[in-house]
Every structure is written in structure tokens, then in C-alpha cells.
Enzyme design. Structure first.
Site, short mmCIF file in Angstrom:
data_model
loop_
_atom_site.label_atom_id
_atom_site.label_comp_id
_atom_site.label_asym_id
_atom_site.label_seq_id
_atom_site.Cartn_x
_atom_site.Cartn_y
_atom_site.Cartn_z
N SER B 209 0.84 -1.20 0.00
CA SER B 209 0.00 0.00 0.00
C SER B 209 0.87 1.25 0.00
O SER B 209 0.59 2.23 -0.69
CB SER B 209 -0.93 0.00 1.21
OG SER B 209 -0.21 0.18 2.38
N ARG B 213 0.52 3.30 -3.46
CA ARG B 213 -0.21 4.56 -3.33
C ARG B 213 0.61 5.71 -3.92
O ARG B 213 0.14 6.49 -4.74
CB ARG B 213 -0.52 4.85 -1.87
CG ARG B 213 -1.31 6.15 -1.69
CD ARG B 213 -1.56 6.48 -0.24
NE ARG B 213 -2.30 5.41 0.43
CZ ARG B 213 -1.80 4.62 1.33
NH1 ARG B 213 -0.54 4.76 1.68
NH2 ARG B 213 -2.52 3.69 1.89
N ASN B 217 -0.29 7.53 -7.52
CA ASN B 217 -0.60 8.95 -7.55
C ASN B 217 0.33 9.71 -8.48
O ASN B 217 -0.11 10.54 -9.27
CB ASN B 217 -0.50 9.54 -6.14
CG ASN B 217 -1.84 9.53 -5.45
OD1 ASN B 217 -2.69 10.36 -5.74
ND2 ASN B 217 -2.04 8.56 -4.58
#
Lengths: 156, 280
Positions: B209, B213, B217
Site C-alpha cells: 500500500s 499509493r 498517484n
């Protein structure tokens, strides 16, 4: 997404960076922050202390002023008392002195008066005798005039 | 740009390809000329642009902060020292808020993660064509400026963090304690296999994660910048609209790059805190 040795390179780089940061960057900055915090705290405490001391000094000054005023008032009242005493003493002395002078003068006057009386009396006797002589020469009535002379002398 | 890309697809692909150095299929070492070639190089290749930019920015970060640290005094701080102290205090506060134990590693780790990722992400704000164009002038075919849009970079960091998590878990809870935490909750002991599966997934999801993440992004952000940049190739009206969009997205992106750096940092602190806490 294809993985290659960049992964390992990144991990190594990351570890080195973290190590460097932990060894050379973080501690000195934290130390400086800590020390500044202490200094600021000290400064604030000193300011507080200064304020307190100022308050104490002001109180002390007020007390001293009050005391000084009291002492001054005391001194003034004592001086006034003393002044009054001196004036009183001087007055008494002056009165005494005046009395003495007056008594001496009275004595002197009396003496002078007596002396003048004596002199006068003598002169009156002379004049009376002279007058009597002249009258005697003219009237020869010694007995009639004797009474007159006595009267004259007593009147003086 | 080596061979000026013509179609939009080529343009996009060109911008999303790393400058990879590795062994070609025929055995000689060199830069890959396309994404396919780079993939063929297998694991023992390296994304030169990712490494260069991330190391360069990291060194810049450490050098400038070291400068402030060396000259740090208790007197009135200068502008730079003031800024550094502000950042350090902010990180320190975050660590104090989330990390309950005592570990001299966590705060510097958090600082490094925050500033380094922030700087890497901030490269996204440089117009997408400038640096690749400059590199093209110098004869470099591909250049991906935003290292955090390269999964190798984000995974490199998150796996290191994961290693730290495992290390502290074992060190503080002991091997048995750590295993117990994985196997004996949330369900009773006799359901250990299910617990292991659940907790295993939780454990594995931590580095995944973290890195996905950030990577997602930044990759998406970069992609949108590229798409906007494509509009400059259209009419004047399209170009003007593109300029407006780019400005808006860049302003929004300032928030994203800071937020992503902050999230990575905070989650790292939280994971390390969980690793350091003993459950009874």
C-alpha cells in the site's frame, strides 16, 4: 511495471540517506532547538524575576521614602520645640537682665536724687541763710522771720 | 527525443519510459531504446534517470539540511535555519504524536522520507517536456524526471521500511511473540491458519500500500500532465485551454505531492509504532 536492479539501488540509497540524516542532520538540529528552548525559558524566567525584583525595589523605595518623611517630620518638630525653648530662654534672660538693669538704674537714680537733694538742701540753707541775713539787716525782727524761714526749709 | 514521436500513443509511451541501462538480448551492455527492450533486459538492468534524480535530490536535501545543522546556533536563526527548524519540529511533532516508543531512528527516517519524497514528487511540477527535451539535445533518448512514478523507487523505499518493520517486530516482540501476533488473533488459537492468512495479508499489504499509493498517484499525475501537454499540439484554442488546465492541475498537484509525502511518512511511523508495541 517492470522491476529491475533499480529496486536494490534505491533501497541502498535510501538506507544511506537515512543513516546520514540520523547521524549528521537530525541530532545537531534537535540539540540547537533544545538549547534554544532552554534559553528562551531562561530568558522568560529572568524577565519574570526582574519584574519581581522591580516590584520589591519599588516597595522598598516607598518604605524608605515614608521613613525619611517621618524622620524629617520628627526632626522638624524637634527643631521647632528647641527653637521655642531657645526663644523662651532668651525671653526669660532678657526679662531678668532688664530687671537687673532697671534695679541698678533705680538705685543709681535714687542715689542721684539723694545727692541732688543734699546739694539742693545745702544750697537752700545757704540761700535761706543769705536771705535771712538780708532780711535781718533790713527788719531786724529775727523772731518774726524765724518762723517764715522754718516754713521755707520744711517746704523744700 | 531521439526519433521524434509522431502519434499521441508514442508520445505518451516515450514520456513514461525510463532510461534503462542493461544487457541487451544480443549480449552487449547499453541503454534500452524502447520500453520493450528495457523489459527484455530482465532484472539486472538499472533505470539511470530514476537513480540520478532521486540520488541528486536526496544529496541536495542532505547537503542543505546538513548546512543548517552545522551552523545551527541558539541565537536568532537565519532564514534557512528557521525553515529547517520548522520542518524538523513538524516532523518531530508528528513522530511524537504517532510513535509511542523510544527509537532514535524513527524521526530522522521520517524526515528523510518526507523531504526526499516531497522533492522527488516536486519534479512533477516542471513542465513535462523541458528536461526530456534537454536530455534529447544531449543525445539521451528517454528521461523520466519523476522518480516516484517509477515503481522501483517507491518499492525500494517501502521494502526497506518493511524490513525495518520486520526487524523491530522480531527484536521487540521476539520471534514467538511476532508469530503469535500473526497466528493467534483476531480469532481463537485453533483457527490459527485463518488468522495467519488474514494477518499475513495485512502484513504484506503494508509495503504494497505504501509504495503503490505513492507510485499510483505520481504516475497518474504525470500521465495527466502528459495528456494536457498533448493539447499544445492542437489548435490555438486547444493550446490555451491546455495552458489553463496545466496551471490548475499543477496547483492541485502541489497539494498531492505534499500529501503523498506526508502519508508515506505518517504510515511509516505508524507501522513502526505497531511493530514496536507489545501486545499481551
Amino acid at each position: 511495471m517492470n522491476f529491475n536492479a533499480t529496486l536494490i539501488g534505491q533501497s541502498i540509497t535510501f538506507i544511506i540517506f537515512v543513516w546520514f540524516c540520523m547521524r549528521f542532520v537530525w541530532p545537531p538540529i534537535m540539540l540547537a532547538l533544545q538549547q534554544r528552548k532552554e534559553r528562551v525559558a531562561e530568558g522568560l524566567a529572568a524577565g519574570e524575576r526582574g519584574k519581581h525584583e522591580l516590584e520589591l525595589a519599588r516597595k522598598k523605595a516607598l518604605e524608605t521614602l515614608h521613613e525619611a518623611k517621618q524622620q524629617a517630620a520628627e526632626v522638624i518638630s524637634r527643631a521647632e520645640k528647641r527653637g521655642a525653648e531657645i526663644v523662651e530662654e532668651a525671653k526669660n534672660e532678657a526679662v531678668e537682665e532688664g530687671g537687673r538693669v532697671k534695679a541698678a538704674a533705680l538705685v543709681a537714680i535714687e542715689q542721684e536724687v539723694n545727692r541732688a537733694k543734699e546739694t539742693l538742701r545745702g544750697q537752700v540753707v545757704e540761700i535761706a541763710t543769705a536771705g535771712a541775713g538780708r532780711i535781718l539787716k533790713r527788719e531786724l525782727d529775727a523772731t518774726a522771720n524765724d518762723e517764715l524761714i522754718k516754713d521755707l526749709v520744711a517746704q523744700i | 527525443m531521439s526519433a521524434a514521436p509522431e502519434t499521441s500513443a508514442e508520445y505518451i509511451e516515450h514520456h513514461l519510459t525510463n532510461l534503462t541501462y542493461g544487457q541487451h538480448a544480443d549480449g552487449h551492455w547499453g541503454f534500452a531504446h524502447s520500453a520493450g527492450e528495457a523489459a527484455d533486459m530482465g532484472f539486472w538492468a538499472i533505470n539511470v534517470d530514476s537513480m540520478l534524480f532521486s540520488i541528486g535530490l536526496g544529496v541536495l536535501f542532505l547537503w542543505s539540511f546538513r548546512k543548517a545543522a552545522r551552523t545551527a546556533t541558539t541565537d536568532v536563526p537565519g532564514a534557512w535555519q528557521n525553515f529547517v527548524e520548522w520542518v524538523v519540529e513538524f516532523i518531530d511533532e508528528s513522530v511524537r504524536g504517532s510513535f509511542s516508543g523510544k527509537n532514535p531512528l524513527v524521526a530522522p527516517l521520517a524526515l528523510t522520507i518526507f523531504i526526499w519524497i516531497f522533492m522527488i514528487n516536486a519534479m512533477d511540477l516542471i513542465a513535462v517536456d523541458w528536461l526530456p527535451w534537454l536530455a534529447g539535445l544531449m543525445g539521451v533518448g528517454h528521461l523520466k524526471v519523476v522518480s516516484s512514478a517509477d515503481p522501483n523507487v517507491t518499492f525500494g523505499m517501502s521494502l526497506t521500511v518493511f524490513a525495518l518493520v520486520l526487524n523491530y517486530s522480531v527484536k521487540i516482540k521476539g520471534l514467538g511473540g511476532f508469530f503469535g501476533e500473526l497466528a493467534f488473533q483476531p480469532f481463537p488459537k485453533w483457527m490459527a491458519p485463518i488468522n495467519l492468512l488474514l494477518e499475513g495479508v495485512t502484513l504484506i499489504s503494508k509495503p504494497l500500500s505504501l509504495s503503490l499509493r505513492l507510485f499510483g498517484n505520481m504516475y497518474a499525475g504525470e500521465m495527466i500532465f502528459i495528456l494536457i501537454a498533448l493539447m499544445y499540439g492542437g489548435s490555438i484554442a486547444m493550446g490555451a485551454l491546455g495552458g489553463l488546465l496545466q496551471l490548475g492541475w499543477a496547483i492541485f498537484h502541489i497539494l498531492i505531492i505534499t500529501l503523498q509525502a506526508f502519508i508515506f511518512m505518517t504510515l511509516t511511523i505508524v507501522y513502526l509504532d505497531m511493530a514496536s508495541q507489545e501486545h499481551h
